[in-house]
Design an enzyme around this catalytic site. Structure first.
Site, PDB file in Angstrom:
ATOM      1  CD  GLU A   1       6.979   2.917  11.613  1.00  0.00           C
ATOM      2  OE1 GLU A   1       5.824   2.820  12.278  1.00  0.00           O
ATOM      3  OE2 GLU A   1       8.131   3.654  12.093  1.00  0.00           O
TER       4      GLU A   1
ATOM      5  CG  ASN B   1      -0.409   0.330   2.522  1.00  0.00           C
ATOM      6  OD1 ASN B   1       0.674  -0.268   2.743  1.00  0.00           O
ATOM      7  ND2 ASN B   1      -0.742   0.826   3.346  1.00  0.00           N
TER       8      ASN B   1
ATOM      9  CB  CYS C   1      -0.882   1.592   8.438  1.00  0.00           C
ATOM     10  SG  CYS C   1       0.140   2.871   8.479  1.00  0.00           S
TER      11      CYS C   1
ATOM     12  CD  GLU D   1      12.729  10.057  13.689  1.00  0.00           C
ATOM     13  OE1 GLU D   1      13.466  11.367  14.030  1.00  0.00           O
ATOM     14  OE2 GLU D   1      12.056   9.847  13.014  1.00  0.00           O
TER      15      GLU D   1
HETATM   16  P1  NAD Z   1       3.474  -7.992   4.573  1.00  0.00           P
HETATM   17  O1  NAD Z   1       4.080  -8.103   5.841  1.00  0.00           O
HETATM   18  O2  NAD Z   1       2.800  -9.162   4.044  1.00  0.00           O
HETATM   19  O3  NAD Z   1       4.422  -7.681   3.352  1.00  0.00           O
HETATM   20  C1  NAD Z   1       5.436  -6.731   3.704  1.00  0.00           C
HETATM   21  C2  NAD Z   1       6.588  -6.890   2.779  1.00  0.00           C
HETATM   22  O4  NAD Z   1       7.399  -7.840   3.647  1.00  0.00           O
HETATM   23  C3  NAD Z   1       6.586  -7.148   1.439  1.00  0.00           C
HETATM   24  O5  NAD Z   1       7.561  -6.510   0.643  1.00  0.00           O
HETATM   25  C4  NAD Z   1       6.568  -8.609   1.573  1.00  0.00           C
HETATM   26  O6  NAD Z   1       7.241  -9.180   0.161  1.00  0.00           O
HETATM   27  C5  NAD Z   1       7.629  -8.891   2.459  1.00  0.00           C
HETATM   28  N1  NAD Z   1       7.827 -10.010   3.291  1.00  0.00           N
HETATM   29  C6  NAD Z   1       6.748 -10.791   3.359  1.00  0.00           C
HETATM   30  N2  NAD Z   1       7.474 -12.043   4.063  1.00  0.00           N
HETATM   31  C7  NAD Z   1       8.666 -11.694   4.163  1.00  0.00           C
HETATM   32  C8  NAD Z   1       9.598 -12.508   4.968  1.00  0.00           C
HETATM   33  N3  NAD Z   1       9.518 -13.782   5.445  1.00  0.00           N
HETATM   34  N4  NAD Z   1      10.949 -11.906   5.131  1.00  0.00           N
HETATM   35  C9  NAD Z   1      11.098 -10.839   4.524  1.00  0.00           C
HETATM   36  N5  NAD Z   1      10.046  -9.976   4.157  1.00  0.00           N
HETATM   37  C10 NAD Z   1       9.065 -10.565   3.721  1.00  0.00           C
HETATM   38  O7  NAD Z   1       2.639  -6.743   4.630  1.00  0.00           O
HETATM   39  P2  NAD Z   1       1.696  -6.066   3.400  1.00  0.00           P
HETATM   40  O8  NAD Z   1       0.398  -7.171   3.235  1.00  0.00           O
HETATM   41  O9  NAD Z   1       2.574  -6.013   2.207  1.00  0.00           O
HETATM   42  O10 NAD Z   1       1.288  -4.786   3.675  1.00  0.00           O
HETATM   43  C11 NAD Z   1       0.139  -4.484   4.651  1.00  0.00           C
HETATM   44  C12 NAD Z   1       0.447  -4.175   5.887  1.00  0.00           C
HETATM   45  O11 NAD Z   1       1.378  -3.500   6.262  1.00  0.00           O
HETATM   46  C13 NAD Z   1      -0.493  -4.040   7.007  1.00  0.00           C
HETATM   47  O12 NAD Z   1      -0.449  -4.715   8.281  1.00  0.00           O
HETATM   48  C14 NAD Z   1      -0.374  -2.668   7.358  1.00  0.00           C
HETATM   49  O13 NAD Z   1      -1.020  -2.022   8.544  1.00  0.00           O
HETATM   50  C15 NAD Z   1       1.132  -2.632   7.343  1.00  0.00           C
HETATM   51  N6  NAD Z   1       1.604  -1.246   7.275  1.00  0.00           N
HETATM   52  C16 NAD Z   1       2.094  -0.335   8.288  1.00  0.00           C
HETATM   53  C17 NAD Z   1       2.454   0.793   8.074  1.00  0.00           C
HETATM   54  C18 NAD Z   1       2.992   1.551   9.319  1.00  0.00           C
HETATM   55  O14 NAD Z   1       3.733   2.662   8.844  1.00  0.00           O
HETATM   56  N7  NAD Z   1       2.907   1.194  10.480  1.00  0.00           N
HETATM   57  C19 NAD Z   1       2.333   1.419   6.830  1.00  0.00           C
HETATM   58  C20 NAD Z   1       1.801   0.738   5.700  1.00  0.00           C
HETATM   59  C21 NAD Z   1       1.515  -0.559   5.991  1.00  0.00           C
END
Ligand code: NAD
Length: 435
Positions: free
Chosen positions: A201, A103, A235, A416
């Site tokens: 995050e 996202n 998020c 941070e």
């Molecule tokens: P995700 O955890 O499925 O994937 C995030 C990233 O991690 C992707 O690039 C993915 O390929 C990688 N990844 C997946 N498995 C991995 C592993 N085993 N080792 C290393 N990397 C791995 O999350 P998503 O579905 O892409 O994103 C949605 C999530 O992100 C939601 O939970 C949302 O709340 C969170 N989010 C948080 C923030 C914040 O600032 N707190 C901002 C945006 C999104």
């Protein structure tokens, strides 16, 4: 679904040049369901090459003055019209691995790259395999901005393969990750043997608390936006709305009415408020929460299964759903506890300030919260007690990139300016009040 079309084929960006890979994965256009581009399916070999490039570039880049680094970063910011110039220099210097979610792909990726390279680090970034194109487009500007080869390397691919190779790489001592809490748990486990520095995050289950003295008109308009912007796939989106019982009926009626006006449409429609969700898998997951809520005896006030979704015939394969409002859920329901990350929000009445705070804090997450009241004393009292890294009052998503950002509890680590004690988190909480 594959059509006979020619696809955009992305390449990794390593050591200042595009490098082809042997195998690819398909990325789909969410508004049609059709394959839109082919993304490198990188693994250890590609990650090793990128880390070597980052290591080779490190001695020179880290010796540049902060002014010189900021000059080329400003140039890059101009080229991509981005917020990179916001970041100042700091002290940390190393190779950093940056992993970002699907996202807000360019925004979240550059938000990692900019502070890392401003500090003199060189980086290997792995964007989400589901939204890789903007990162790939950015690569073209890196050399144009005179960022030396190897300072920023981008490796595309899946999490388990490319992401994990980066997390486990012995020469990458810092990992900055934005994504789900479940993936973060895996990253913590995999990086533990190397004692890596982690910045995490993570997800949220963000509450809005609407007190009886709220400006209802502004509150309804903003809360529809905070619940359903970007299909609820931010998020910081609101997913639980606690409303004082004295105004609950009025709020709900106005909120449902405003939600029904929120238009779901295709990318070319300038009047659209909401588009398609990221993938078929995610759409199925989000819809499953609505079904679970129904099974628990909840009421779907509008949206999924209640109203009709009108999408042009060419987009019938897209991953669309209506913004959905649910009432009648118990606090322990999975819809109230788990991050749905879609256009679904739950509305619940409360009687006292203490009850609202207790319910708002009653989840494992602690990313953001919103308070709606005209009482400044109450704002400070409630904000202090809320377990959330960010608290907005009478507004949402008002941001200054210089303020501390991040979550408490299962929403993040390494915020941070924050330390690991609960009190300290409360003290450095970012509270934004709109008067
Ligand atoms: P995700 O955890 O499925 O994937 C995030 C990233 O991690 C992707 O690039 C993915 O390929 C990688 N990844 C997946 N498995 C991995 C592993 N085993 N080792 C290393 N990397 C791995 O999350 P998503 O579905 O892409 O994103 C949605 C999530 O992100 C939601 O939970 C949302 O709340 C969170 N989010 C948080 C923030 C914040 O600032 N707190 C901002 C945006 C999104």
């Amino acid at each position: 679904m594959e059509t006979g079309k020619a696809f955009l084929q992305l390449e990794n960006y390593i050591g200042g040049r595009f490098v082809p890979t042997k195998s690819h994965i398909s990325s789909h256009d969410p508004s049609t369901g059709e394959v839109y581009c082919k993304v490198p399916d990188s693994g250890k070999e590609e990650v090793d090459a990128a880390v070597n490039a980052a290591k080779a570039a490190f001695p020179i880049w880290s010796s540049w003055s902060a002014q010189d680094r900021s000059r080329v970063m400003n140039k890059l910011a101009d080229l991509i019209e981005n917020h990179l110039e916001e970041f100042a220099q700091a002290e940390s210097k190393d190779q950093a691995g940056l992993i970002s979610p699907w996202n807000l792909p360019l925004y979240l990726l550059t938000w990692k790259i900019a502070p890392a390279i401003a500090c003199g680090n060189t980086v290997v970034a792995k964007p989400s395999e589901m939204s890789s194109v903007t990162a790939w487009m950015m690569c073209r500007f890196l050399s144009e901005a005179d960022i030396p080869p190897g300072v920023v390397n981008i490796v595309f691919g899946t999490g388990p393969k490319a992401g994990e190779a980066l997390v486990c790489h012995p020469d990458v001592p810092i990992i900055s990750f934005t994504g789900s809490t479940v993936t973060a748990q895996r990253i913590i486990e995999k990086s533990a043997p190397h004692c890596k520095k982690l910045s995490l995050e993570l997800g949220g289950k963000n509450p809005a608390i609407v007190f009886e003295d709220a400006n209802l008109e502004e509150c309804v308009t903003t809360t529809v936006r905070s619940s359903f912007s970007n299909q609820g796939e931010i998020c910081l989106c609101t997913s639980r709305i606690y409303v004082h019982s004295s105004i609950y009926t009025e709020f709900l009626q106005k909120f449902v009415e405003a939600t029904r006006k929120w238009k779901v449409s295709i990318p070319s429609d300038p009047t659209a408020n909401m588009g398609a969700l990221i993938s078929q898998t995610h759409l199925t997951k989000v819809r499953s929460y609505v079904r679970k809520a129904l099974a628990e005896g909840a009421t779907i006030k509008c949206g999924e299964g209640v109203d009709t979704l009108n999408i042009p015939s060419n987009n019938q394969g897209g991953y669309f759903m209506l913004p959905t409002v649910i009432t009648g859920l118990k606090e322990e329901s999975c819809c109230m506890q788990e991050e749905i990350f879609g256009p679904v929000t739950c509305v619940v009445p409360f009687d006292t300030e203490e009850e609202a705070i207790e319910k708002a804090n009653g989840v494992k997450y602690g990313l953001a919260a919103t308070i709606w009241t005209r009482d400044v004393g109450r704002t400070h009292r409630v904000a202090k007690k809320l377990q959330a890294g960010l608290v907005w009052t009478n507004c949402w998503l008002v941001r200054d990139l210089n303020l501390p950002f991040g979550g408490m509890k299962a929403s993040g680590l390494g915020r941070e300016g924050a330390k690991d004690s609960y009190e300290f988190f409360t003290e450095v909480k970012t509270v934004t009040i709109k008067h």
